[in-house]
Design a protein around this motif. Structure first.
Motif, short mmCIF file in Angstrom:
data_model
loop_
_atom_site.label_atom_id
_atom_site.label_comp_id
_atom_site.label_asym_id
_atom_site.label_seq_id
_atom_site.Cartn_x
_atom_site.Cartn_y
_atom_site.Cartn_z
N LEU A 1 33.97 41.38 29.83
CA LEU A 1 33.61 40.64 30.67
C LEU A 1 32.81 40.83 31.76
O LEU A 1 32.11 40.50 32.25
CB LEU A 1 35.69 40.75 31.98
CG LEU A 1 36.27 39.92 31.03
CD1 LEU A 1 37.99 40.30 31.88
CD2 LEU A 1 36.11 38.18 31.10
N SER B 1 42.22 46.93 25.80
CA SER B 1 42.24 46.48 27.54
C SER B 1 40.78 46.90 28.15
O SER B 1 40.16 46.45 28.57
CB SER B 1 43.13 47.21 28.34
OG SER B 1 42.88 46.58 29.76
N ARG C 1 41.12 33.55 29.80
CA ARG C 1 42.08 35.36 29.28
C ARG C 1 42.93 35.23 28.24
O ARG C 1 41.96 35.63 26.81
CB ARG C 1 42.37 36.09 29.78
CG ARG C 1 41.40 36.68 31.22
CD ARG C 1 41.55 38.14 31.82
NE ARG C 1 43.08 38.53 32.25
CZ ARG C 1 43.33 38.93 31.39
NH1 ARG C 1 43.52 39.84 30.07
NH2 ARG C 1 44.62 39.59 31.93
N ALA D 1 38.11 44.95 26.70
CA ALA D 1 37.85 43.35 26.92
C ALA D 1 37.94 43.66 28.22
O ALA D 1 36.70 42.75 29.24
CB ALA D 1 39.23 43.44 27.58
N ARG D 2 37.32 44.57 29.85
CA ARG D 2 37.28 45.44 30.56
C ARG D 2 35.48 44.76 30.67
O ARG D 2 35.12 44.33 31.15
CB ARG D 2 38.22 45.78 31.58
CG ARG D 2 37.27 47.20 33.07
CD ARG D 2 37.67 48.31 33.01
NE ARG D 2 36.62 48.39 32.78
CZ ARG D 2 35.06 48.87 32.33
NH1 ARG D 2 34.70 47.59 33.05
NH2 ARG D 2 34.55 49.64 31.47
N ALA E 1 38.42 36.01 36.65
CA ALA E 1 38.55 36.65 34.94
C ALA E 1 38.68 37.91 34.91
O ALA E 1 39.54 38.80 34.51
CB ALA E 1 37.88 36.03 33.67
N PRO F 1 39.89 33.20 23.69
CA PRO F 1 40.50 34.66 25.04
C PRO F 1 39.05 34.90 25.39
O PRO F 1 38.07 35.34 24.80
CB PRO F 1 40.63 35.36 24.28
CG PRO F 1 40.87 34.96 22.68
CD PRO F 1 39.92 33.98 22.01
N LEU F 2 39.26 35.26 26.13
CA LEU F 2 37.91 36.04 27.21
C LEU F 2 38.14 38.04 26.90
O LEU F 2 38.95 38.07 27.28
CB LEU F 2 37.97 36.13 28.81
CG LEU F 2 37.64 34.38 28.67
CD1 LEU F 2 37.25 34.32 30.53
CD2 LEU F 2 36.41 33.86 28.27
N ARG F 3 37.62 38.12 25.79
CA ARG F 3 38.17 39.63 25.37
C ARG F 3 36.67 39.59 24.38
O ARG F 3 36.23 38.43 23.56
CB ARG F 3 39.54 40.46 25.12
CG ARG F 3 39.95 39.46 24.19
CD ARG F 3 41.05 39.71 23.62
NE ARG F 3 41.64 38.51 22.19
CZ ARG F 3 42.56 38.51 21.61
NH1 ARG F 3 43.83 38.45 23.06
NH2 ARG F 3 43.11 37.45 20.98
N HIS G 1 41.47 40.76 35.15
CA HIS G 1 42.47 42.21 33.42
C HIS G 1 42.48 43.46 34.81
O HIS G 1 43.73 43.46 33.78
CB HIS G 1 41.05 41.38 33.13
CG HIS G 1 40.68 42.72 32.50
ND1 HIS G 1 41.57 42.75 30.93
CD2 HIS G 1 40.95 43.85 32.44
CE1 HIS G 1 41.41 43.71 30.06
NE2 HIS G 1 40.90 44.87 30.93
N GLU H 1 34.84 32.03 22.01
CA GLU H 1 35.29 32.25 23.07
C GLU H 1 34.46 31.68 24.73
O GLU H 1 35.49 30.88 25.14
CB GLU H 1 35.28 33.54 24.29
CG GLU H 1 35.49 34.46 22.86
CD GLU H 1 34.65 34.94 21.72
OE1 GLU H 1 35.53 35.73 20.69
OE2 GLU H 1 33.94 34.84 21.42
#
Length: 260
Positions: free
Chosen positions: A248, A241, A163, A244-245, A207, A167-169, A211, A182
């Protein structure tokens, strides 16, 4: 005593961590006995990628050994965003998990264990952010800031690392050379770690869980006055945030396919 030199990075302890000679002085948290037991175990098994516990100073701060090197603090230096640096992080994380495998966390009180079903099977660093990894010669050599360490499956830690580092976003929130890469960088990390097939199949869920876990931890800290968290947890940060959620969730299938 030598002069105190502030160390950069971090959120909760920002401005409260200092280097004094060859030592680091940090606020003593309620979970320090658990973390110190883990660090002493790592020392006993010969793992050189974590600080050593030296005690508590006259001001009530924990005293750890200073690990020479450089962390990837903002603005991130180009060498810290290379695939080679990322691969070295994966190898370091694997060495940490292997070294911690013989440690029994049961007798100790931990701050925030991983969320089920990722709360068993090992010990997770839980916060392997860019500024919590020490590099020397463009290679990751040590993890620092074990404040959030707690029971957790290895894949939970790998997912948390991904993450921050892949980055995983949402790529819209990455303003450096990693944007759009990513999944390629995720594969670099996972291959360097040598994650098994079961872990690869579970990583997308881990992940998303990591998060949610981290967002709740920071949000709760902001509401209860944890130093640094209220300043960090702005409406802009909360919106990032949430993006990002959503990313994912939307990309879970692609994450799993990339690791197959």
């Amino acid at each position: 005593m030598s002069a105190e030199i502030p160390l950069l990075g971090g959120t909760a302890n920002r401005g409260r961590v200092h280097r004094v000679g060859d030592t680091v002085r940090r606020p003593l948290r309620p979970t320090a006995p658990a973390v110190h037991a883990l660090l002493r175990h790592l020392e006993d098994v010969g793992f050189d990628g974590a600080p050593r516990v030296l005690g508590v100073d006259a001001e009530g701060r924990e005293v750890l050994t200073y690990i020479p090197g450089e962390a990837v603090t903002a603005p991130a230096p180009p060498w810290g965003l290379t695939d080679a640096a990322l691969a070295s992080v994966g190898r370091l994380l694997r060495r940490f998990h292997d070294a911690a495998a013989g440690f029994d966390p049961a007798p100790h009180d931990w701050s925030s264990p991983a969320s089920a079903p990722f709360d068993e099977g090992g010990i997770a660093h839980n916060d392997p952010n860019l500024d919590n990894v020490v590099f020397r010669g463009d290679r990751a050599v040590a993890l620092i800031d074990f404040d959030l360490a707690a029971p957790g499956a290895p894949v939970w830690d790998v997912a948390g690392t991904a993450r921050f580092w892949a980055p995983l976003r949402d790529p819209a929130d990455t303003d450096d050379v990693r944007a759009g890469r990513e999944l390629d960088r995720l594969r670099v990390l996972v291959d360097a770690y040598d994650l098994d097939d079961d872990g690869r199949a579970r990583l997308a869920a881990a992940a998303l869980g990591h998060h949610a876990w981290m967002s709740a931890l920071v949000g709760d800290g902001a509401r209860t006055g944890v130093p640094g968290f209220a300043e960090y947890w702005t409406p802009q940060t909360r919106a990032r945030s949430e993006r990002a959620r959503a990313w994912l969730e939307r990309r879970a299938g692609a994450i799993t396919a990339a690791l197959a």
